[in-house]
Scaffold this motif. Sequence first.
Motif, PDB file in Angstrom:
ATOM      1  N   ARG A  20       0.832  -1.205   0.000  1.00 59.23           N
ATOM      2  CA  ARG A  20       0.000   0.000   0.000  1.00 59.23           C
ATOM      3  C   ARG A  20       0.861   1.248   0.000  1.00 59.23           C
ATOM      4  O   ARG A  20       0.566   2.220  -0.682  1.00 59.23           O
ATOM      5  CB  ARG A  20      -0.961  -0.008   1.190  1.00 59.23           C
ATOM      6  CG  ARG A  20      -2.012   1.095   1.129  1.00 59.23           C
ATOM      7  CD  ARG A  20      -2.759   1.224   2.434  1.00 59.23           C
ATOM      8  NE  ARG A  20      -1.859   1.354   3.554  1.00 59.23           N
ATOM      9  CZ  ARG A  20      -1.203   2.473   3.844  1.00 59.23           C
ATOM     10  NH1 ARG A  20      -1.367   3.545   3.119  1.00 59.23           N
ATOM     11  NH2 ARG A  20      -0.383   2.492   4.867  1.00 59.23           N
ATOM     12  N   GLU A  21       1.942   1.215   0.780  1.00 56.56           N
ATOM     13  CA  GLU A  21       2.800   2.394   0.817  1.00 56.56           C
ATOM     14  C   GLU A  21       3.480   2.630  -0.524  1.00 56.56           C
ATOM     15  O   GLU A  21       3.635   3.777  -0.956  1.00 56.56           O
ATOM     16  CB  GLU A  21       3.850   2.250   1.924  1.00 56.56           C
ATOM     17  CG  GLU A  21       3.253   2.485   3.279  1.00 56.56           C
ATOM     18  CD  GLU A  21       4.285   2.867   4.329  1.00 56.56           C
ATOM     19  OE1 GLU A  21       4.023   2.606   5.500  1.00 56.56           O
ATOM     20  OE2 GLU A  21       5.332   3.417   3.948  1.00 56.56           O
TER      21      GLU A  21
ATOM     22  N   GLU B  92      -9.635   6.316   9.672  1.00 53.81           N
ATOM     23  CA  GLU B  92     -10.520   5.659   8.698  1.00 53.81           C
ATOM     24  C   GLU B  92     -11.794   6.470   8.508  1.00 53.81           C
ATOM     25  O   GLU B  92     -12.257   6.709   7.393  1.00 53.81           O
ATOM     26  CB  GLU B  92     -10.864   4.265   9.213  1.00 53.81           C
ATOM     27  CG  GLU B  92     -11.594   3.437   8.164  1.00 53.81           C
ATOM     28  CD  GLU B  92     -11.812   2.016   8.633  1.00 53.81           C
ATOM     29  OE1 GLU B  92     -11.268   1.657   9.707  1.00 53.81           O
ATOM     30  OE2 GLU B  92     -12.509   1.287   7.931  1.00 53.81           O
TER      31      GLU B  92
ATOM     32  N   TYR C 126      -2.563   3.875  11.917  1.00 48.97           N
ATOM     33  CA  TYR C 126      -3.885   3.892  11.279  1.00 48.97           C
ATOM     34  C   TYR C 126      -4.914   3.393  12.280  1.00 48.97           C
ATOM     35  O   TYR C 126      -4.817   2.293  12.782  1.00 48.97           O
ATOM     36  CB  TYR C 126      -3.861   2.991  10.049  1.00 48.97           C
ATOM     37  CG  TYR C 126      -5.100   3.056   9.219  1.00 48.97           C
ATOM     38  CD1 TYR C 126      -6.036   2.016   9.245  1.00 48.97           C
ATOM     39  CD2 TYR C 126      -5.355   4.129   8.385  1.00 48.97           C
ATOM     40  CE1 TYR C 126      -7.173   2.066   8.467  1.00 48.97           C
ATOM     41  CE2 TYR C 126      -6.489   4.187   7.611  1.00 48.97           C
ATOM     42  CZ  TYR C 126      -7.397   3.141   7.650  1.00 48.97           C
ATOM     43  OH  TYR C 126      -8.513   3.193   6.882  1.00 48.97           O
TER      44      TYR C 126
ATOM     45  N   ARG D 180      -7.965  -1.018   3.698  1.00 48.87           N
ATOM     46  CA  ARG D 180      -7.525   0.369   3.498  1.00 48.87           C
ATOM     47  C   ARG D 180      -7.002   0.568   2.074  1.00 48.87           C
ATOM     48  O   ARG D 180      -7.310   1.569   1.424  1.00 48.87           O
ATOM     49  CB  ARG D 180      -6.426   0.665   4.513  1.00 48.87           C
ATOM     50  CG  ARG D 180      -6.055   2.122   4.555  1.00 48.87           C
ATOM     51  CD  ARG D 180      -4.965   2.386   5.569  1.00 48.87           C
ATOM     52  NE  ARG D 180      -4.475   3.752   5.417  1.00 48.87           N
ATOM     53  CZ  ARG D 180      -3.402   4.226   6.011  1.00 48.87           C
ATOM     54  NH1 ARG D 180      -2.684   3.471   6.815  1.00 48.87           N
ATOM     55  NH2 ARG D 180      -3.029   5.480   5.826  1.00 48.87           N
TER      56      ARG D 180
ATOM     57  N   GLU E 216      -5.220  -3.648   6.552  1.00 47.37           N
ATOM     58  CA  GLU E 216      -4.436  -3.038   5.481  1.00 47.37           C
ATOM     59  C   GLU E 216      -5.052  -3.246   4.111  1.00 47.37           C
ATOM     60  O   GLU E 216      -5.067  -2.341   3.278  1.00 47.37           O
ATOM     61  CB  GLU E 216      -3.002  -3.616   5.508  1.00 47.37           C
ATOM     62  CG  GLU E 216      -2.137  -2.992   6.585  1.00 47.37           C
ATOM     63  CD  GLU E 216      -1.980  -1.488   6.423  1.00 47.37           C
ATOM     64  OE1 GLU E 216      -1.933  -1.015   5.278  1.00 47.37           O
ATOM     65  OE2 GLU E 216      -1.919  -0.785   7.452  1.00 47.37           O
TER      66      GLU E 216
ATOM     67  N   VAL F  72      -0.790   8.120   5.976  1.00 47.34           N
ATOM     68  CA  VAL F  72      -0.648   7.797   7.406  1.00 47.34           C
ATOM     69  C   VAL F  72       0.004   6.419   7.543  1.00 47.34           C
ATOM     70  O   VAL F  72      -0.448   5.464   6.919  1.00 47.34           O
ATOM     71  CB  VAL F  72      -2.034   7.808   8.086  1.00 47.34           C
ATOM     72  CG1 VAL F  72      -1.948   7.232   9.480  1.00 47.34           C
ATOM     73  CG2 VAL F  72      -2.591   9.207   8.126  1.00 47.34           C
ATOM     74  N   PRO F  73       1.080   6.319   8.324  1.00 45.60           N
ATOM     75  CA  PRO F  73       1.802   5.047   8.412  1.00 45.60           C
ATOM     76  C   PRO F  73       0.920   3.953   9.003  1.00 45.60           C
ATOM     77  O   PRO F  73      -0.007   4.220   9.750  1.00 45.60           O
ATOM     78  CB  PRO F  73       2.976   5.343   9.347  1.00 45.60           C
ATOM     79  CG  PRO F  73       3.017   6.796   9.519  1.00 45.60           C
ATOM     80  CD  PRO F  73       1.692   7.365   9.146  1.00 45.60           C
ATOM     81  N   ALA F  74       1.274   2.707   8.657  1.00 44.85           N
ATOM     82  CA  ALA F  74       0.423   1.572   9.024  1.00 44.85           C
ATOM     83  C   ALA F  74       0.259   1.446  10.522  1.00 44.85           C
ATOM     84  O   ALA F  74      -0.788   1.052  11.022  1.00 44.85           O
ATOM     85  CB  ALA F  74       1.012   0.285   8.446  1.00 44.85           C
TER      86      ALA F  74
END
Lengths: 423, 405
Positions: free
Chosen positions: A263-264, B342, B337, A361, A358, B332-334
Amino acid sequence: MTGGFFKECDLAMMNTVTLNEENVNSFHHAISSVIVTAQCFGLLPVLGVTGPNAASLRFQWNSFRAVFSIFILLGAGLNMCFAVVLMQSGISFEQSDGVVFFGTVTTTYMLFLQLAKQWPNLMVEWENLELSQKHYGYPRRLHLKIKIIATAVLTGALVEHALSKSSRITVAAAHTDNITDMFHHYFTKTGTYNQMFAVMDYSFTTATLTLITNFIATFAWNFTDLFIILVSLALTERFHLFNQYLVSLRGKFLPESFWAQRREEYNNLSHLTRTLDSCISKIVLVSFGSNLYFICRQLLNSLSPLDGVINTLYFCWSFGFVLFRTVTLSLYAASIYDESLLPKRVLYDVPPESYRGEVSRFLSQIVTDTVALSGMNFFHITRTLLLTLAGTIVTYEIVLVQLNSITIIGSNTTNNMTRKFYE
Amino acid sequence: MSGANNSFQRALCPLLVAGQCFALMPVSGLTGYDASTLQFRWLSPRVAYTFLSLVGIFCHLCVCVRELVVADHITYSACAPPIFFAVTFLATCFYLRLATKWPDLVSKWQTVEQTMLKDYGYPRNFERRCKFCAAFMLTASTVEHLMALYSCLLRALPRSTGGLDVVRAFYTSWFEQAFKMTEYALWKSLLLQLSNFLATFTWSYMDMYVTLVSMALTEKFLQFGEGLRAVRGKAAPLKFWREARQLYDNLCCLTRTVDEHISHLVLLCLASDLYFICLQLFNSLKNVKTLYGYIYFFYSFGYLLFRASSMCFCAAAVNEVSQKPRDVLYAVPAGTYNAEVERFIDRVTTDEVALTGFRLITLNRRLILTIVGSIVTYELLLVQQGNGQGSFSEELEYAANITIM
């Protein structure tokens, strides 16, 4: 595959990167030859284009290239003013060709100057992305593809320019007896360089100057489209590398950290697209606008009958070439949008055990974010745009045809006056 | 308090005060620092002035409509004067209605400003920009009106016998239609001129007003976006995201409130701009006879284009800047989150935050492209019509002078 990617670029390491087989396909190297060609015509005057990496790029106002660019910009602007002066005798669709052509060229030079200021930062960001996604490698044969497309487009443009000159020369030769008269007639009466000779007297120097200006302007006009095509191609290739890797893992069970990294990476790609868009969206808008205008203009010209083989050939080639450029540009730029949506298919197939935070998202980001080039946020370049453009052209054509029939009934103008003006 | 001059109420004050000189927005207490100083009362001199102006514009409207009704045939340009006065009449009514709700709107705005004051402060240089816009609009409208007067004078001079008779000739030639219905008198002509001037000013005021209110909204979103961009890619606590989301919610509510109040004005503005741009483009295709005619035409057309485009772009900017937080939220870093982020993303991506025109159209950049396309299409159709009907140069000049004033 392991997550050993750079968060920040290591400048010392970058300076020791040498040109080898691996990174000849990096964007900076692949596009350097095209930019150098453009710089011969005063476009994108950045220094350090052939340097080892993006850190060597810089822009200075007092460099020779920048001054050359400004010089040509002023020349094009002057031509535009002459064309506007010529229009004072009466605003008509034929006269406006000159204004639109030189107006487009002047705007293009201004926008490329502005792009030159932003180019070093853009390229550094691109290179950082390439380094952070080094585990995907570089796009295969990117530099070859870029060279082939550039050669094809520029050759087509050259052929068009040559055909235009020869068709005009034949017209001039038909009207005069000897060589000097023929040139005089060609420059002052055949409708191409009207605007210059309406203001200045005919002489050898002004004629040569006019020829050179026209040649440079034509190149700039074609280069805009070529540049957008090449940049879109490079960005699409990066998305493609990312997608290829994802597709190879379709349906497999993978940990959440894996999806977080993917994702990043996708986010970096979409951020790069956004940065690129903010740099070139004005150029995209000008390109679409001028292409729309000239396609309509050419269609209108097609209504008057053409005499002679050269003229017919010239008309067909130039109309076909403008159409080809517009369609190619739209398709290549739209492919960024299409590629950016492909991860969806893999994400929909993720097994339920992996579908947690993840993945959800990632999926919602792809669904809600539009990753595409735009024309100053007026429109996004997608395949639908091509259809809309076609519809617009057809609509305006129908109206213009009706208009044209009204004016032609009341006038005795010959075919020569309704020729394409800008060549 | 330093920077308090950049608050909404203070920054818009010059524009609103200028409007009040022309019978628009009859609210008292505009120059205060706090929303509590604003008051609207039905029985006040300002409101009386507004009603007088309405009566005057209505008279003009009646005269124009009568002229249209008794004419042989209705052309596109002949519709322009009635439409002009109808638009300005409606605009004055809308401003009167807005004035009744203005104190409420400003106090809501002030509440949002107070919540943002600690972390974000006031927008920088906003007051200077508003002052510049108000001054620019006043100057440009006055110049336009004077140019129209001058061109009318040029038309009247041949018809007068010299001396003070010039005044009579001037007014009878300007208000030809009105003086067909009644006898000439100086006080009548002065009243007619005053209401004509008020109508002209209202016409350009509308655009500037919508532009400045949109700018004010955009500034607040930009401030918010700047604060958010500072944490892009970094870890921020849950509390930060909750507060950011709530602030974004407040800004969206504020936009919706503002939209409820001014959406009919926005629609009226857009429609009238569209009509008059088409009219001006249509006029440009006929030959203008004198140099002064050229200058006047290009000036008034250029001013109209400038106003219309600045209004469209500023109003579309509200929608654009409301989408800016996306970039930060996606990054936004994992590890950080959470439910708040969200929820924030859902809000930003699914809710359309923009000014609308009476909820019929949403003002964004796509709309501007559609409008430009419509103008080009209408122009081509009008040109075809014009070719079929021949020239109406005399009538067009008159219509142009009336409507552009």
